[in-house]
Design a protein around this motif. Structure first.
Motif, mmCIF file in Angstrom:
data_model
loop_
_atom_site.group_PDB
_atom_site.id
_atom_site.type_symbol
_atom_site.label_atom_id
_atom_site.label_comp_id
_atom_site.label_asym_id
_atom_site.label_seq_id
_atom_site.Cartn_x
_atom_site.Cartn_y
_atom_site.Cartn_z
ATOM 1 N N UNK B 29 0.881 -1.187 0.000
ATOM 2 C CA UNK B 29 0.000 0.000 0.000
ATOM 3 C C UNK B 29 0.916 1.235 0.000
ATOM 4 N N UNK B 30 0.638 2.215 -0.822
ATOM 5 C CA UNK B 30 1.580 3.344 -0.978
ATOM 6 C C UNK B 30 1.959 4.048 0.337
ATOM 7 N N UNK B 31 0.951 4.470 1.119
ATOM 8 C CA UNK B 31 1.236 5.177 2.374
ATOM 9 C C UNK B 31 0.483 4.469 3.497
ATOM 10 N N UNK B 103 10.756 2.617 -4.834
ATOM 11 C CA UNK B 103 11.523 3.724 -4.278
ATOM 12 C C UNK B 103 10.641 4.926 -3.909
ATOM 13 N N UNK B 104 9.524 4.624 -3.226
ATOM 14 C CA UNK B 104 8.649 5.712 -2.783
ATOM 15 C C UNK B 104 8.677 5.790 -1.256
ATOM 16 N N UNK B 105 8.948 6.966 -0.728
ATOM 17 C CA UNK B 105 9.001 7.133 0.727
ATOM 18 C C UNK B 105 7.593 7.091 1.306
ATOM 19 N N UNK B 110 9.470 3.992 6.858
ATOM 20 C CA UNK B 110 9.622 3.361 5.547
ATOM 21 C C UNK B 110 9.794 1.853 5.678
ATOM 22 N N UNK B 111 9.382 1.165 4.625
ATOM 23 C CA UNK B 111 9.603 -0.292 4.584
ATOM 24 C C UNK B 111 11.040 -0.529 4.135
ATOM 25 N N UNK B 112 11.903 -0.793 5.093
ATOM 26 C CA UNK B 112 13.331 -1.006 4.778
ATOM 27 C C UNK B 112 13.881 -2.120 5.666
ATOM 28 N N UNK B 172 18.284 7.120 12.030
ATOM 29 C CA UNK B 172 18.809 5.759 12.219
ATOM 30 C C UNK B 172 17.960 4.710 11.487
ATOM 31 N N UNK B 173 16.643 4.822 11.617
ATOM 32 C CA UNK B 173 15.772 3.753 11.124
ATOM 33 C C UNK B 173 15.109 4.056 9.786
ATOM 34 N N UNK B 174 14.852 5.333 9.515
ATOM 35 C CA UNK B 174 13.981 5.658 8.377
ATOM 36 C C UNK B 174 14.795 5.797 7.092
ATOM 37 N N UNK B 175 14.102 5.885 5.986
ATOM 38 C CA UNK B 175 14.759 6.128 4.692
ATOM 39 C C UNK B 175 14.650 4.948 3.757
ATOM 40 N N UNK B 176 14.670 5.255 2.471
ATOM 41 C CA UNK B 176 14.529 4.176 1.485
ATOM 42 C C UNK B 176 15.871 3.828 0.831
ATOM 43 N N UNK B 177 16.930 4.443 1.339
ATOM 44 C CA UNK B 177 18.268 4.028 0.895
ATOM 45 C C UNK B 177 18.864 3.165 1.995
#
Lengths: 283, 213
Positions: B29-31, B103-105, B110-112, B172-177
């Protein structure tokens, strides 16, 4: 060698306790475990099987301590609790397929023979079986892993007289080779009149007797007499019942007075149990 | 042990249980709050597993077989863990899809890889609360599931709120990279999952061993 030896088994609950239950069973015999409802039969059997954790006492099976050798000992035991019907919506085939993997000594030929003999359809679900057929399915599983000791809690309680008789005959047959023994609890004493070699009788969690059926019967006598005669033996009887002709009571054989004019008869197991229970109610 | 696992998957955990992990696909799901996709296991998978076993009187069946009580608990823990790992595997595939192709935040976390690591911790927390509470009786399942689910939800909620409100946690936790922090979180999460499950098993087994069935 005793196939099962229970020694001073104790288990206390807030409102009930088993006290010093001791008995033993040799290979090739049937022992009936009797007592009224709530006497502690199921608790004793569950304690033997380690389903209930005993407070003290020992259980030895096949000459080793049960608790310390639980896995090995259970390989040689077939256990069945009266009303339990595991996996009621599963087919017998599915259950057998799971059960067979627990046993190193599984004998598929014996299993197939039992299915044929008991007319069990593997494609039936457990809850499609009658009470008698469920007992037979449990016995089939036990016999297929060559169980040498069958511990059965009230196996005959839900059966009609014909099915009961059939099952008791089967019990006799199972012990014929002298290698297998059966311990089964019941409050239907007529079952034991037909097939038991030994009787262990408990009352309110305490042992009354554990001996051969013949010895147990020989130990007691029913006596009948008039109301006046009751007064002379009242202190010696286990309990008594008054009727319009006088009284009927159970006494220890050794205490039956000679020449007192009483009618003395050999009791059956039901008499022995009923009069003992009556005494406990009076006490 | 093999026989017990065979019993678990042939008689208790029916094929429907293997559909629950597919709910991890909600990560696509996008968001969204992605932890919810995994919490479905706590809402549906775990309680049903134990309720079904209870209805089948499985404890009595197993206890009369030639196995120890510790093995009975271990088999159930393995089943629980297997279903959780399946849920996480499906989640990992969806995370990979989001990280590599999409690659959508996300507005929330984020799912990482860090999300996966924290999900391991969430399941570990669920197990270490639920299993020992359940094995106090081996039949009362409602309260253990409710308490464990609330704990897992609070943990997930705290992470989500933390990532939004605390810049350090977001960094620390977030981000799609994928960063080293994400990898450390994943590995640490797996380690915590293992430790919590060992603790859950030991406490459960100890309780079950002294239980009157």
């Amino acid at each position: 060698m005793n196939i099962l030896e229970v020694n001073k088994l104790n288990k206390a609950y807030p409102t009930f306790k088993l006290e010093n239950i001791s008995f033993s069973l040799e290979p090739g015999y049937i022992m009936g475990f009797i007592g009224s409802n709530g006497a502690g039969k199921t608790t004793t059997l569950k304690s033997i099987m380690n389903l209930t954790i005993k407070d003290s006492g020992t259980v030895r099976a096949f000459d080793v301590d049960f608790t310390q050798n639980e896995r090995a000992v259970k390989q040689k035991i077939g256990f069945m609790m009266g009303e339990t019907d595991y996996f009621p919506k599963h087919r017998l085939r599915q259950i057998t397929d799971v059960v067979r993997r627990f046993y190193t000594d599984w004998n598929e030929t014996a299993y197939r023979d039992c299915l044929r003999r008991f007319s069990l359809d593997e494609n039936k679900k457990v809850d499609e079986l009658s009470s008698g057929m469920r007992v037979k399915y449990n016995l089939t599983l036990a016999l297929s892993h060559n169980a040498e000791l069958l511990i059965l809690d009230e196996p005959t309680s839900g059966l009609d007289p014909v099915a009961r008789d059939d099952l008791l005959e089967l019990f006799q047959e199972l012990i014929e080779d002298g290698k297998r023994s059966i311990l089964f609890s019941t409050h239907i004493t007529s079952d034991l009149d037909k097939c038991a070699d030994f009787i262990t009788y408990i009352q309110n969690g305490r042992m009354v007797e554990s001996c051969s059926k013949d010895d147990l019967i020989a130990k007691f006598r029913t006596v009948k007499g008039t109301a006046q005669q009751l007064e002379t033996v009242r202190q010696q009887v286990i309990s008594f019942r008054k009727n319009s002709f006088g009284f009927q009571a159970l006494m220890e054989t050794a205490k039956v007075p000679a020449g007192a004019g009483l009618t003395v008869e050999v009791p059956d197991l039901e008499d022995i149990m009923v009069y003992h229970e009556k005494r406990s109610v009076i006490a | 042990m093999k026989a017990l696992m065979n019993k678990e998957f042939k008689l208790v955990a029916n094929p429907l249980f293997f559909l629950v992990p597919l709910l991890s696909a909600l990560i696509l799901i996008p968001q969204w709050v992605f932890f919810v996709a995994l919490l479905y296991f706590c809402f549906m998978g775990a309680p049903n597993l134990f309720i079904l076993a209870k209805n089948y009187k499985e404890v009595y069946f197993s206890a009369t077989q030639p196995v120890s009580r510790r093995e009975i608990v271990r088999a159930r823990m393995y089943t629980l863990i297997t279903l959780e790992v399946l849920q996480l595997l499906v989640a990992a595939i969806c995370v990979a899809v989001r990280l590599i192709w999409w690659r959508q935040a996300n507005f929330f976390m984020d799912a990482n890889l860090a999300f996966l690591g924290l999900s391991f911790v969430m399941f570990g927390l669920f197990n270490v609360i639920m299993a020992p509470m359940f094995y106090k009786t081996a039949y009362k399942i409602a309260i253990p599931v409710i308490v464990a689910t609330v704990a897992a939800t609070l943990f997930a909620g705290a992470v989500e709120v933390g990532v939004i409100l605390v810049p350090f946690l977001a960094a620390f936790f977030d981000g799609i990279r994928t960063t080293w922090q994400h990898i450390v979180t994943l590995l640490g999460g797996i380690a915590i999952f293992v430790v919590l499950n060992i603790a859950a098993y030991r406490m459960s087994a100890r309780r079950f061993e002294t239980l009157d069935l």
